[in-house]
Write an enzyme that holds these catalytic residues in place. Structure first.
Site, short mmCIF file in Angstrom:
data_model
loop_
_atom_site.label_atom_id
_atom_site.label_comp_id
_atom_site.label_asym_id
_atom_site.label_seq_id
_atom_site.Cartn_x
_atom_site.Cartn_y
_atom_site.Cartn_z
N ARG A 120 1.43 11.71 -9.43
CA ARG A 120 1.90 10.36 -9.10
C ARG A 120 3.33 10.13 -9.58
O ARG A 120 4.03 9.25 -9.08
CB ARG A 120 1.01 9.30 -9.78
CG ARG A 120 -0.40 9.21 -9.22
CD ARG A 120 -1.06 7.94 -9.72
NE ARG A 120 -2.51 7.96 -9.59
CZ ARG A 120 -3.17 7.56 -8.51
NH1 ARG A 120 -2.50 7.12 -7.45
NH2 ARG A 120 -4.49 7.58 -8.48
N GLU A 172 0.85 -1.19 0.00
CA GLU A 172 0.00 0.00 0.00
C GLU A 172 0.89 1.24 0.00
O GLU A 172 2.02 1.21 0.50
CB GLU A 172 -0.88 -0.07 1.26
CG GLU A 172 -1.79 1.08 1.53
CD GLU A 172 -2.88 1.32 0.49
OE1 GLU A 172 -2.52 1.48 -0.68
OE2 GLU A 172 -4.07 1.38 0.86
N ASP A 173 0.37 2.32 -0.58
CA ASP A 173 1.15 3.56 -0.57
C ASP A 173 1.04 4.26 0.78
O ASP A 173 2.03 4.69 1.36
CB ASP A 173 0.74 4.49 -1.72
CG ASP A 173 -0.77 4.70 -1.83
OD1 ASP A 173 -1.53 4.23 -0.95
OD2 ASP A 173 -1.22 5.35 -2.80
N PHE A 189 -2.33 16.60 3.23
CA PHE A 189 -2.50 15.73 2.06
C PHE A 189 -1.21 15.71 1.27
O PHE A 189 -0.63 16.75 0.95
CB PHE A 189 -3.67 16.19 1.19
CG PHE A 189 -4.28 15.04 0.46
CD1 PHE A 189 -5.15 14.16 1.12
CD2 PHE A 189 -3.97 14.78 -0.86
CE1 PHE A 189 -5.69 13.07 0.47
CE2 PHE A 189 -4.52 13.68 -1.53
CZ PHE A 189 -5.38 12.83 -0.86
P1 IMP Z 1 -7.89 4.79 4.08
O1 IMP Z 1 -8.93 3.80 3.64
O2 IMP Z 1 -8.52 6.01 4.70
O3 IMP Z 1 -6.82 4.20 4.94
O4 IMP Z 1 -7.25 5.36 2.77
C1 IMP Z 1 -6.20 4.78 2.15
C2 IMP Z 1 -6.05 5.31 0.74
O5 IMP Z 1 -6.35 6.70 0.67
C3 IMP Z 1 -4.61 5.20 0.29
O6 IMP Z 1 -4.39 3.99 -0.38
C4 IMP Z 1 -4.47 6.39 -0.64
O7 IMP Z 1 -4.83 6.00 -1.96
C5 IMP Z 1 -5.45 7.39 -0.14
N1 IMP Z 1 -4.83 8.46 0.67
C6 IMP Z 1 -4.91 8.67 2.00
N2 IMP Z 1 -4.22 9.74 2.39
C7 IMP Z 1 -3.65 10.24 1.27
C8 IMP Z 1 -2.77 11.36 1.00
O8 IMP Z 1 -2.36 12.14 1.89
N3 IMP Z 1 -2.41 11.52 -0.30
C9 IMP Z 1 -2.82 10.72 -1.30
N4 IMP Z 1 -3.62 9.65 -1.10
C10 IMP Z 1 -4.04 9.42 0.17
MG MG Z 2 -4.24 3.75 -2.36
#
Ligand code: IMP
Ligand code: MG
Length: 198
Positions: A171, A105-106, A158
Site C-alpha cells: 500500500r 475509492e481506490d 491485479f
Molecule cells: P469490487 O466490489 O469488485 O468493485 O471491488 C472493489 C474493491 O476491490 C476495491 O476497493 C479494492 O479494495 C479491491 N480491488 C479490486 N481490484 C483490485 C486490484 O487490482 N488490486 C487491489 N485491490 C483491488
Molecule cells: Mg477498496
C-alpha cells in the site's frame, strides 16, 4: 526509475502521473460543487484502507467546504477475487440526512462494493451520492455502477501501490504496479528485507 520488488511485473502509473491526475480531478470536482450552488459542505467519504494516499492527495485540490468520513467495507479477504458479499466493518458516525456525499475509492472492479455502499448511504438519507475513483477496471464490471470521476482506466491484472494491496502488502508504494500473483504466493517474505537494502 525505482527498483521494482521481484514480485512486481511493471509500473502502470507513476507518482507524477497520479499527482497530476489528482490535481485535474480536484479541479473538476470543485467546479461541479461550485456550480451546484448548494452551500452544504461535501462529505468526502473515504473507503478504507485503500483510499488513504489518493484521498489525501485529491483533497488538497478540492477548493470547497468539506467534512471527511471513512467507512471500512470488506469485500476481499486474502484473495484477489471478490467474495461478492460486502460487509460493513466501520460505518459513518455522523448524520448524513440531506447531505452531498462524495465517495473516494481506490479502484472499481465488479462494482459490488460500491453498489452496496450507495444503497446504504441512500437508506441513511444522503441527498446525493457521487463517486470518484482513482482507477477503473471497466471490463470486470458485474453491477451497473459508473463513477462520476475516474483517474485512469486500468488493465485487468491485479495491481498494487498508492493504497492498493495484495494480502495487505504494497500500500505504501508511491506508484501503481502490476503484481505477479504466482511469484507473490511463492515468495520468501522472511528474506524480503534484502530487497529494501540494495
Ligand atoms: P469490487 O466490489 O469488485 O468493485 O471491488 C472493489 C474493491 O476491490 C476495491 O476497493 C479494492 O479494495 C479491491 N480491488 C479490486 N481490484 C483490485 C486490484 O487490482 N488490486 C487491489 N485491490 C483491488
Ligand atoms: Mg477498496
Amino acid at each position: 526509475m525505482p527498483v521494482l520488488h521481484p514480485v512486481l511485473k511493471k509500473i502502470i502509473f507513476t507518482q507524477e502521473q497520479i499527482d497530476s491526475k489528482a490535481k485535474e480531478l480536484g479541479s473538476l470536482i470543485t467546479q461541479y460543487y461550485f456550480t451546484k450552488k448548494d452551500s452544504d459542505p461535501i462529505i468526502i467519504l473515504g473507503l478504507l484502507k485503500g483510499c488513504v494516499p489518493f484521498m489525501a492527495n485529491l483533497m488538497k485540490y478540492i477548493d470547497f467546504p468539506v467534512k471527511t468520513e471513512y467507512m471500512v467495507v470488506a469485500s476481499y479477504g486474502m484473495n484477489s477475487v471478490s467474495s461478492g458479499s460486502p460487509q460493513i466493518l466501520l460505518d459513518i458516525n455522523q448524520n448524513i440526512v440531506n447531505s452531498n456525499v462524495l465517495i473516494v475509492e481506490d479502484i472499481i472492479d465488479s462494482g459490488t462494493t460500491l453498489e452496496f455502499i450507495i444503497k446504504h448511504l441512500k437508506v441513511r438519507g444522503a441527498k446525493e451520492v457521487k463517486i470518484v475513483s482513482l482507477l477503473d477496471k471497466k471490463t470486470k464490471r458485474l453491477r451497473a455502477i459508473t463513477a462520476d470521476w475516474v483517474g485512469f482506466d486500468c488493465p485487468d491484472g491485479f495491481i498494487v501501490g498508492f493504497g492498493l494491496d495484495y494480502a495487505q502488502r504494497f500500500r505504501n508504494l508511491p506508484y501503481i504496479a502490476e503484481v505477479d500473483i504466482e511469484k507473490f504466493d511463492n515468495y520468501d517474505w522472511k528474506q524480503d528485507i534484502e530487497n529494501y537494502c540494495k
